[in-house]
Design an enzyme around this catalytic site. Structure first.
Site, PDB file in Angstrom:
ATOM      1  N   HIS A  61      36.376  47.331  45.588  1.00 24.61           N
ATOM      2  CA  HIS A  61      36.028  45.968  45.175  1.00 24.61           C
ATOM      3  C   HIS A  61      36.734  44.892  45.984  1.00 24.61           C
ATOM      4  O   HIS A  61      36.518  43.707  45.733  1.00 24.61           O
ATOM      5  CB  HIS A  61      36.358  45.773  43.691  1.00 24.61           C
ATOM      6  CG  HIS A  61      35.775  46.813  42.797  1.00 24.61           C
ATOM      7  ND1 HIS A  61      34.413  47.010  42.671  1.00 24.61           N
ATOM      8  CD2 HIS A  61      36.371  47.743  42.002  1.00 24.61           C
ATOM      9  CE1 HIS A  61      34.191  48.001  41.818  1.00 24.61           C
ATOM     10  NE2 HIS A  61      35.359  48.466  41.416  1.00 24.61           N
ATOM     11  N   LYS A  77      44.127  39.409  50.300  1.00 26.81           N
ATOM     12  CA  LYS A  77      43.256  40.270  49.482  1.00 26.81           C
ATOM     13  C   LYS A  77      42.069  39.429  49.016  1.00 26.81           C
ATOM     14  O   LYS A  77      42.232  38.448  48.292  1.00 26.81           O
ATOM     15  CB  LYS A  77      44.011  40.828  48.279  1.00 26.81           C
ATOM     16  CG  LYS A  77      43.126  41.743  47.406  1.00 26.81           C
ATOM     17  CD  LYS A  77      43.778  42.091  46.088  1.00 26.81           C
ATOM     18  CE  LYS A  77      44.929  43.035  46.262  1.00 26.81           C
ATOM     19  NZ  LYS A  77      45.478  43.501  44.948  1.00 26.81           N
ATOM     20  N   ASP A 178      50.603  51.457  37.973  1.00 28.64           N
ATOM     21  CA  ASP A 178      49.845  52.104  39.049  1.00 28.64           C
ATOM     22  C   ASP A 178      50.742  52.327  40.258  1.00 28.64           C
ATOM     23  O   ASP A 178      50.363  52.046  41.399  1.00 28.64           O
ATOM     24  CB  ASP A 178      48.635  51.253  39.430  1.00 28.64           C
ATOM     25  CG  ASP A 178      47.575  52.055  40.200  1.00 28.64           C
ATOM     26  OD1 ASP A 178      47.590  53.304  40.117  1.00 28.64           O
ATOM     27  OD2 ASP A 178      46.731  51.436  40.877  1.00 28.64           O
TER      28      ASP A 178
END
Length: 316
Positions: A61, A77, A178
């Protein structure tokens, strides 16, 4: 040339420069979009000083570009929202991740955490600027080694950088959720920095968002209540990979890993060349019960002692 660069090129096809100020991309009918003005005020983004370079990463994405902002090299990003997301589920998820990173990262100021530079939210995209680290992620570094083990001193140095960064993050009341080699960056001096806080949460306000199965703690896989110790579990897997040189559970798919970890309490095998102290630390970090895992403050102390012993060994 990536899609973002093509968009910029369409707006600046008469320019002789190889990169362009990003503000030219955001002009609509001779004026700047109102949403951008709001975002610019909120995060102090000066688009006339932002230049796009080459793409360095392409995810499901998002895309990451190397650029310059106010003469500082940055990683950009860029998340472009899908127009066919009728239910808005994906858009809502990406928006949540964007706001978490744009909220948490500016509050973090530590040598082992990537530095926030700026952010921008538009109706069609989200964008976050951070410091640019030329060597890329720890995953890129490890892939170049092609499963060859790292020297012990480097293992200790790398793991200590991660542990110090995570000790600081936890002290700020944030759970990363994460932690994996893809989300740890390497600077020019081979020091590591924690990155990508899109899945992060406050200790008191964690929701159902989860990280990556291969590094995910069993309590998170099972959907049970969890706390900071899920990051300690992930750290144990990273430390094992630094010692062994291989991807954890490399012969399994993500779902197979989840079943093996949560239902069978499976873990990678500690390699025979691993020092006992490091092996014991790995076992403690990925213990099935969170309360049996150490705090990062304890991990830092253990690794600092090992590093001192390593230096003493080389001196004599």
């Amino acid at each position: 040339m990536g899609k973002l660069s093509i968009m910029l090129h369409d707006k600046c096809r008469n320019s002789k420069e190889s990169t362009w100020p990003l503000r030219k991309y955001f002009r609509h009918g001779g004026r700047r979009d109102a949403a951008i003005t709001i975002a610019q005020d909120q995060w102090n983004v000066e688009f006339s000083n932002l230049f796009i370079g080459h793409k360095i990463f392409h995810g499901a994405h998002s895309q990451i570009y190397h650029g310059k902002y106010k003469e500082e090299h940055v990683a950009i990003k860029f998340v472009k929202l899908r127009e066919n997301d009728e239910k808005g589920t994906l858009t809502s998820l990406l928006e949540t991740q964007f706001f978490r990173e744009a909220t948490y990262l500016p509050r973090l100021n530590h040598q082992n955490v990537v530095k926030f530079v700026a952010a921008c939210k538009d109706t069609h995209f989200y964008m976050i600027l951070t410091e640019y680290l030329q060597k890329g992620s720890l995953r890129v570094y490890l892939n170049k080694l092609k499963s060859k083990p790292i020297c012990l001193e480097k293992v200790i140095s790398f793991s200590l950088d991660i542990a110090r960064g995570m000790e600081y993050v936890h002290a700020k009341g944030i759970i990363h959720r994460d932690l994996k080699p893809e989300n740890v960056l390497v600077d020019e001096d081979s020091h590591l920095k924690i990155a990508d806080f899109g899945i992060s949460c406050k200790v008191s306000k964690c929701d159902s968002l989860r990280g990556t199965y291969r590094w995910m703690a069993p309590e998170m896989i099972k959907g049970k209540r969890y706390g900071r110790k899920v990051d300690v579990y992930s750290f144990g897997l990273i430390l094992w990979e630094l010692v062994d040189g291989k991807l954890p559970f490399q012969d399994m798919g993500p779902v197979q890993v989840a079943v093996a970890v949560a239902d069978r309490n499976s873990r990678p095998i500690i390699p025979p060349h691993c020092p006992h102290v490091l092996g014991d630390l790995i076992l403690q970090c990925w213990a099935f019960k969170p309360q049996q895992r150490p705090q990062f403050s304890h991990i830092v102390r253990v690794l600092e002692q090992l590093l001192d012993q390593s230096f003493s060994f080389h001196r004599f």
